[in-house]
Scaffold this active site. Structure first.
Site, PDB file in Angstrom:
ATOM      1  N   ARG A  55     -44.259  78.728  85.421  1.00  0.00           N
ATOM      2  CA  ARG A  55     -45.305  77.656  86.167  1.00  0.00           C
ATOM      3  C   ARG A  55     -44.927  78.569  87.703  1.00  0.00           C
ATOM      4  O   ARG A  55     -44.612  77.536  89.120  1.00  0.00           O
ATOM      5  CB  ARG A  55     -44.534  76.815  86.213  1.00  0.00           C
ATOM      6  N   ARG A  96     -40.321  75.669  91.712  1.00  0.00           N
ATOM      7  CA  ARG A  96     -38.997  75.501  89.945  1.00  0.00           C
ATOM      8  C   ARG A  96     -38.619  76.352  90.181  1.00  0.00           C
ATOM      9  O   ARG A  96     -37.074  76.156  89.960  1.00  0.00           O
ATOM     10  CB  ARG A  96     -39.958  75.586  89.079  1.00  0.00           C
ATOM     11  N   TRP A 128     -41.588  65.781  74.670  1.00  0.00           N
ATOM     12  CA  TRP A 128     -43.037  66.261  74.979  1.00  0.00           C
ATOM     13  C   TRP A 128     -43.712  65.514  76.492  1.00  0.00           C
ATOM     14  O   TRP A 128     -43.699  66.293  77.194  1.00  0.00           O
ATOM     15  CB  TRP A 128     -44.002  67.242  74.206  1.00  0.00           C
ATOM     16  N   ASP A 151     -43.164  64.167  79.911  1.00  0.00           N
ATOM     17  CA  ASP A 151     -42.518  64.733  80.966  1.00  0.00           C
ATOM     18  C   ASP A 151     -42.853  63.046  81.555  1.00  0.00           C
ATOM     19  O   ASP A 151     -41.412  62.623  82.390  1.00  0.00           O
ATOM     20  CB  ASP A 151     -43.020  64.708  81.903  1.00  0.00           C
ATOM     21  N   THR A 195     -50.364  76.754  82.275  1.00  0.00           N
ATOM     22  CA  THR A 195     -50.229  76.036  81.799  1.00  0.00           C
ATOM     23  C   THR A 195     -49.939  75.634  80.496  1.00  0.00           C
ATOM     24  O   THR A 195     -50.534  76.995  80.607  1.00  0.00           O
ATOM     25  CB  THR A 195     -51.708  74.726  81.855  1.00  0.00           C
TER      26      THR A 195
HETATM   27  C1  GLC Z   1     -46.802  69.269  81.975  1.00  0.00           C
HETATM   28  C2  GLC Z   1     -45.265  69.634  81.896  1.00  0.00           C
HETATM   29  C3  GLC Z   1     -44.723  70.247  80.553  1.00  0.00           C
HETATM   30  C4  GLC Z   1     -44.645  68.399  79.924  1.00  0.00           C
HETATM   31  C5  GLC Z   1     -46.164  68.080  80.117  1.00  0.00           C
HETATM   32  C6  GLC Z   1     -46.609  66.758  79.908  1.00  0.00           C
HETATM   33  O1  GLC Z   1     -47.626  69.871  81.830  1.00  0.00           O
HETATM   34  O2  GLC Z   1     -45.241  70.999  82.644  1.00  0.00           O
HETATM   35  O3  GLC Z   1     -43.555  70.463  80.267  1.00  0.00           O
HETATM   36  O4  GLC Z   1     -44.597  68.822  78.719  1.00  0.00           O
HETATM   37  O5  GLC Z   1     -46.710  67.717  81.255  1.00  0.00           O
HETATM   38  O6  GLC Z   1     -45.682  66.234  80.023  1.00  0.00           O
END
Ligand code: GLC
Length: 795
Positions: A340, A350, A487, A489, A703
């Protein structure tokens, strides 16, 4: 409106109308020397880090400026234009142009007033400088005097935020020099000087193949009081040979390319972070400009097209082919290599690899270059803490065996990550499985790899500890705790709250491990018992006749119940119930149907619905976003891949393909204004039905979407499903397709596959013909394969 087309043969996206709704970009080089270039020749370059190694300036979120500009000026009339449509922007009726974004190079081919120009931008393989080759051809039938001005705006400081906002310092640390064929920028010139007189932060902008007619190293001298569409130096027909001392540096060089009728001439601008002697040496390499450039371009193309060779498909849907054969694949490599790091919306803050992101990214290239995938996989396994969890952020400088962990303040201080995530290490299971199944290299499971902090173990041991981490972080019902995030965030379910998504991930992991640990009957028994127990808990607590709920909060509140007013239906628990093998066929069909009914839109499936507005629980951080956006009910693109895969695994080819088509960038090639970002790359999300701009996509290129959609297409729709023993070919395609063909290299052997769908089915093939021998559809064993195999799959 349509702005371009896919040139499948050249593996290029060709922009024929440069007035695109956003700066449609491409990636050159690698993070060692990275360059992002747009249809406007905008973008920036950096060494190692877009945030801390920035060598050219770029203003985010503005006018896609500055860029790598090449101005052309007719010395007889004084008229000038640019090799890319912007910055000068001649009327498109007279200025004919195409921008060809290829695999790691971009070329602008333009024609104006009888002069054809070809500006090619690339970073040579393995190099840490960039090349802008400019070729002019005189088509006007009379001699022409053309000046070419190359312009780049250097940063004053490698830290881009310093360069942009700490000007009381950064404007006073740099000066430029001129050395025959190049401008050399010095930064902090008298600090940390090496014996050779340089300090390693010099940048150069030079030219080969033509003599410098004038130059300036001062942005203000080049631009005067003008802007990029009409710089003063270009208006004047010459630079003033001034140099920068304080203020804003630049590299600007004028060369004259006078052309007889029909004549062609070539020069090349070169740029990089190099010392004076290195710059000289690089420029000298381009003395024979055409020859060097052609050889370097051929090498780049051979490399990248070689990387894409292992799978070639030809289906009735040309867009699907363009995405799978070239663009989605190239994007997978880009996310694999760049993680990223840098784009037009973020640029390297990051400073490391996100655990889950990287382990997912690896999945996107396994079918194309499994050995490259393995290297990164080994690296990520070495970033697992001894107790099995993944480090939330793996530093670029990762030193396996010696790293601090979130338990230690030093790690938190450096990375800002005090918590583990519930899912991180669980991504290893499908990724390791895909690698082992693609290659048949089961010996990998016995390879010894250090843990991040201390200890070492085989790959199998690493996976056991990952299971152990989940098993020792269970919540109230005995399912995996949600911790700081799964997954998603934005979903903070905490130390006792639970995630159904992760529960299915763990269930999947427990199944995969049974295959990996066949020689350990006691452990297999343990895995089976735990899997059974887990599935029972999930079914007893989380299944609501037409859907799985999303989880539980720490105080026992259900998330994603059909009784809820908000966020009552979520996609991931449904798709993962199917992918993991946890849902029965009956459950699978019901939950996928509910998902379709509640979450599908013309632009893909929403992550959940209805979006949070008034009833979000404390850990629902997505409330920060407008409804229909990102994790708050947006069409999160990554989850489309899982939706495609889940439908395909059930043999629902129509639905699988519908999900692909709805959200695929290429589907918007003719309606590109709706999607806004590039029609050849996936974005992170698309705005959902709550947004007045439903269908608009954001966060281009870097992404996780790239890899999940790739897996959805390859394993799901195309049905290429390697196992440890061999490969299953089980397509799930639109019933209306008559069939399709594909060529795949599998464990060094050629598979030439024809799928015959005269029966117009959606999935579950009847039989296969392997090298002339017919049999019921099913596994093709590795041992049955010859060097070249002709396979017909009859649906
Ligand atoms: C973003 C983050 C990823 C996460 C996703 C859903 O793409 O980079 O790590 O899983 O959001 O929140």
């Amino acid at each position: 409106m349509q702005y371009g087309y896919f040139d499948e043969k050249a593996r290029e996206y060709v922009i024929t109308n440069p007035n695109t709704p956003a700066p449609w970009a491409n990636y050159l080089g690698s993070p060692d020397y990275g360059a992002i270039i747009t249809v406007n020749a905008g973008g920036y370059s950096f060494v190692k880090s877009g945030a801390a190694g920035r060598i050219t300036r770029y203003i985010f979120n503005q006018f896609d400026e500055p860029g790598r500009y090449i101005y052309l000026r007719d010395e007889e009339t004084g008229e000038f234009w640019s090799a890319s449509w912007r910055p000068v922007r001649k009327p498109l009726e007279e200025y004919k142009t195409e921008c060809r974004h290829g695999t790691s190079y971009t070329e602008f081919i333009s024609e104006y007033k009888g002069i054809r120009s070809r500006a090619l931008y690339y970073v040579p393989m393995g190099a840490t400088h960039e090349v802008w080759r400019i070729s002019l051809e005189n088509l006007s039938g009379r001699p022409r005097k053309i000046s070419v001005f190359g312009y780049v705006e250097f940063t004053c400081d490698s830290f881009y935020t310093q360069d942009l906002v700490n000007m009381q310092y950064t404007q006073f640390i740099t000066r430029t020099d001129f050395k025959d064929s190049f401008i050399l920028e010095h930064i902090n010139e008298f600090c940390h000087v090496n014996p050779d007189g340089s300090n390693g932060s010099e940048r150069f902008f030079g030219v080969a193949g033509a003599k410098v007619a004038s130059y300036t190293g001062r942005r203000d001298a080049f631009l005067g009081r003008q802007r990029f569409d009409a710089p003063q130096a270009v208006l004047d027909g010459k630079c003033d040979n001034s140099l920068n001392y304080n203020g804003n540096p630049c590299g600007a060089l004028q060369v004259s390319l006078d052309l007889f009728a029909g004549e062609k001439k070539t020069a090349a601008f070169l740029m990089g972070q190099k010392t004076e002697s290195q710059a000289k040496e690089i420029i000298a390499r381009y003395d024979d400009t055409e020859k060097t450039v052609n050889a370097e371009l051929a090498e780049l193309i051979a490399y990248w097209h070689g990387e894409l060779e292992n799978l070639k498909v030809k289906t009735p849907d040309a867009r699907f082919d363009s995405m799978v054969n070239t663009w989605n694949a190239f994007q997978c490599f880009t996310t694999f290599v760049w993680s990223r790091a840098a784009s037009l919306i973020y640029c390297g803050e990051r400073n490391g690899y996100g655990y889950r992101d990287t382990v997912q990214d690896i999945q996107g290239i396994i079918h194309l270059d499994p050995e490259l995938a393995r290297k990164q996989l080994t690296f990520m396994l070495s970033a697992q803490v001894h107790h099995g969890a993944g480090l939330p952020l793996v530093k670029y400088s990762h030193n396996a065996g010696h790293e601090d962990t979130p338990e230690q303040e030093s790690y938190v201080r450096e990375t800002g990550h005090p918590h583990y995530r519930a899912d991180d290490a669980l991504w290893l299971f499908p990724t390791v499985y895909k690698y082992v199944a693609e290659t048949g290299n089961t010996a990998y499971l016995d390879e010894e790899i250090p843990f991040a902090d201390k200890d070492t173990g085989t790959v199998r041991e690493h996976l056991k500890r990952a299971i152990n981490f989940s098993m020792t972080h269970l919540g109230t019902h005995g399912m995996p705790a949600g911790l700081h995030a799964d997954w998603n965030d934005c979903l903070r379910l905490g130390a006792t709250g639970e995630s159904v998504f992760v529960a299915f991930q763990l269930y999947y992991a427990l199944r995969i491990m049974q295959e990996f640990c066949k020689n350990e009957p006691d452990y297999v028994k343990y895995l089976q018992d735990e899997a059974e127990k887990l599935l029972k808990i999930i079914n007893e607590n989380c299944f609501e006749d037409d859907r799985y709920i999303r989880g539980f909060t720490e105080d026992g509140q259900i998330i994603g119940s059909k009784k809820d007013n908000e966020a009552s239906m979520w996609m991931n628990p449904q798709s993962w119930a199917v992918i993991s093998g946890g849902a029965t066929p009956e459950q699978a069909d019901v939950i996928l149907q509910t998902a379709y009914d509640k979450l599908n839109t013309p632009y893909g499936v929403e992550l959940m619905t209805p979006a949070y507005r008034y009833e979000a629980f404390d850990g629902a951080a997505m409330i920060l976003f407008n409804p229909g956006t990102k994790e708050n009910g947006g069409i999160f693109c990554q989850i489309q891949g899982w939706a495609i895969l889940a439908e395909a695994l059930r043999g629902h080819g129509d639905r699988a393909f519908q999900y692909f088509a709805e959200s695929s960038p290429a589907s918007f090639n003719e309606d590109a204004d709706r999607r806004v970002i590039e029609p050849y790359v996936h974005g992170q999300f698309i705005e959902g039905h709550d947004s007045p701009y439903a269908g608009r996509s954001h966060v281009h290129w870097l992404t996780g979407t790239a890899s999940t959609v790739m897996v959805g297409c390859v394993e799901g729709i195309l049905g290429l499903r390697p196992t440890i023993e061999g490969i299953n070919i089980c397509p799930a395609i639109p019933a209306e397709w008559d069939g399709f063909t594909m060529e795949k290299v599998f464990r060094g052997k050629q598979l030439k596959i024809t799928v015959d769908n005269a029966a117009h089915k959606q999935g579950n093939p009847e039989k296969i013909v392997l090298n002339g021998e017919e049999r019921p559809a099913g596994l093709i064993k590795d041992s049955e394969l010859k060097d070249v195999n002709y396979i017909t799959v009859v649906m």
